[in-house]
Design a protein around this motif. Structure first.
Motif, PDB file in Angstrom:
ATOM      1  N   HIS A  21       1.306  -0.978  -0.364  1.00 41.71           N
ATOM      2  CA  HIS A  21      -0.012   0.041  -0.141  1.00 41.71           C
ATOM      3  C   HIS A  21       0.721   1.122  -0.341  1.00 41.71           C
ATOM      4  O   HIS A  21       0.474   2.329   0.474  1.00 41.71           O
ATOM      5  N   LEU A  35     -10.745  -1.331   5.449  1.00 39.41           N
ATOM      6  CA  LEU A  35     -11.046  -0.084   3.558  1.00 39.41           C
ATOM      7  C   LEU A  35     -12.473   0.186   4.192  1.00 39.41           C
ATOM      8  O   LEU A  35     -13.150  -0.082   3.659  1.00 39.41           O
ATOM      9  N   ARG A  61      -2.740   6.914  -0.097  1.00 36.10           N
ATOM     10  CA  ARG A  61      -2.084   6.201  -1.288  1.00 36.10           C
ATOM     11  C   ARG A  61      -0.613   5.804  -1.552  1.00 36.10           C
ATOM     12  O   ARG A  61      -0.057   5.071  -2.113  1.00 36.10           O
ATOM     13  N   SER A  78      -6.978   2.707   5.648  1.00 36.36           N
ATOM     14  CA  SER A  78      -6.825   3.306   4.212  1.00 36.36           C
ATOM     15  C   SER A  78      -8.416   4.487   3.976  1.00 36.36           C
ATOM     16  O   SER A  78      -9.696   3.186   4.064  1.00 36.36           O
ATOM     17  N   SER A  80      -8.451   4.559   0.540  1.00 35.51           N
ATOM     18  CA  SER A  80      -8.802   4.162  -0.860  1.00 35.51           C
ATOM     19  C   SER A  80     -10.430   3.845  -1.098  1.00 35.51           C
ATOM     20  O   SER A  80     -10.424   4.165  -2.554  1.00 35.51           O
ATOM     21  N   GLY A  97     -10.066   9.905   0.009  1.00 35.34           N
ATOM     22  CA  GLY A  97      -9.603   8.749  -0.612  1.00 35.34           C
ATOM     23  C   GLY A  97      -9.749   8.832  -2.539  1.00 35.34           C
ATOM     24  O   GLY A  97      -8.784   8.201  -3.047  1.00 35.34           O
TER      25      GLY A  97
END
Ligand SMILES: Cc1cc2nc3c(=O)[nH]c(=O)nc-3n(C[C@H](O)[C@H](O)[C@H](O)COP(=O)(O)OP(=O)(O)OC[C@H]3O[C@@H](n4cnc5c(N)ncnc54)[C@H](O)[C@@H]3O)c2cc1C
Length: 295
Positions: A21, A35, A61, A78, A80, A97
């Protein structure tokens, strides 16, 4: 945490290698790696971690991050999966994200100018706000109208442009690490799509020519010292090509440290210590790290 995330439909992994990651492709495992796919889930998870005393880190990111070899003992969140981008008139609204290069491409599609500089910066909107990311005379401070964020106490706040306290590669979010960016509104100007795209292609070509884009890195390792360029100082000190383990000062651009394959975070840190010491001794200039450490 497993049960909590299952009940709240938050994707959660255990012992997730953070090397997968980060753009450096370096870093040990995260004890927990989540996530969340809605802002509500992100805020709930932060609150739950706080309640249980679990250490947290929010990442975008991973393009400005050096994760330690031992990884992260706690919850890495995260952003993302929070990547919605919408365009209304000259305003682009994006979740934290969303990839900055995607936001720039969307803006160009609608003939909106002002974000061309962001094409080629491999970060998320959130990471770009923390760092006030910029290139080619543009930076986030020039386009942000307002952002929503969650405070360390779990309160949702809205920051106007001035409240971001942007400076060179810094912002309110960098100096107040417990705050998490949720989303932002960027204000752009109407332009001509073909011209915007031409400018973006030109920037992309300049990057390809000057930067080692074919090797894992975290971009410029150092901030630009007043009156100098970090890469030039490093080169002037004979450090181009200097290598510790798998970490090397790029032969193409001495401001970049690249992973030649199998580099560890400790290789990179030892190389950075050597660069900083040598540059200080030979030129008197103190280099300040742009790359952020996660451990
Ligand atoms: C090849 C290459 C080229 C690059 N070129 C440039 C360039 O031209 N200009 C430039 O400025 N940078 C450049 N960078 C560096 C990097 O892309 C930027 O700093 C980017 O903004 C980082 O975003 P990210 O999502 O990857 O952040 P991450 O690396 O994931 O995180 C960076 C920091 O922000 C924090 N963070 C991330 N998201 C949030 C959030 N939602 N809320 C609160 N904190 C958050 C993290 O905890 C961490 O401290 C480059 C990097 C590479 C690899």
């Amino acid at each position: 945490m497993l049960e909590y995330c299952r009940q709240n439909a938050i994707a959660l992994r255990q012992q997730e290698p953070l090397s997968a990651h980060t753009t450096f492709k370096v870093g040990g495992p995260a004890q927990w790696f989540a996530l969340p796919d809605t802002e509500e889930k992100l805020c709930m998870l932060l609150q739950e971690c706080r309640r249980r005393g679990v250490k947290t880190a929010v990442i975008g990111r991973g393009s400005n991050l050096l994760v330690s070899d031992k990884g992260f003992c706690g919850m890495v969140i995260s952003t993302s999966a929070l990547e919605a981008v919408g365009v209304t008139g000259c305003t682009v609204a994006a979740q934290c994200g969303a990839a900055l290069s995607f936001i720039a491409a969307q803006a160009a599609r609608y003939g909106l100018q002002g974000l061309e500089f962001a094409q080629g910066i491999p970060g998320s909107l959130g990471g770009a706000l923390v760092m006030n990311a910029g290139a080619y005379d543009g930076e986030m401070s020039m386009v942000v109208r307002q952002s929503r964020a969650v405070s360390p106490q779990g309160e949702i706040i809205t920051l106007g442009a001035a409240e971001h306290e942007f400076g060179y590669r810094t912002s309110f979010f960098k100096t107040h690490p417990g705050y998490v960016v949720l989303s932002s509104e960027l204000v752009l100007e109407q332009g001509i799509r073909e011209e915007i795209e031409r400018k973006m292609s030109d920037f992309a070509e300049r990057r390809r020519q000057k930067q080692p884009l074919n090797k894992p890195s975290a971009g410029s390792a150092y901030k630009r010292p007043q009156g100098h360029f970090a890469g030039q100082l490093i080169e002037q000190c004979g450090l181009k090509g200097c290598q510790v383990g798998g970490a090397r000062v790029s032969d193409k651009h001495a401001g970049f440290i690249v992973n030649e394959g199998g580099a560890t975070a400790s290789d990179i840190l030892r190389l950075m210590d050597h660069i900083e010491k040598t540059v200080k001794e030979q030129t008197g200039v103190t280099l300040e790290r742009e790359i952020r450490l996660l451990d």
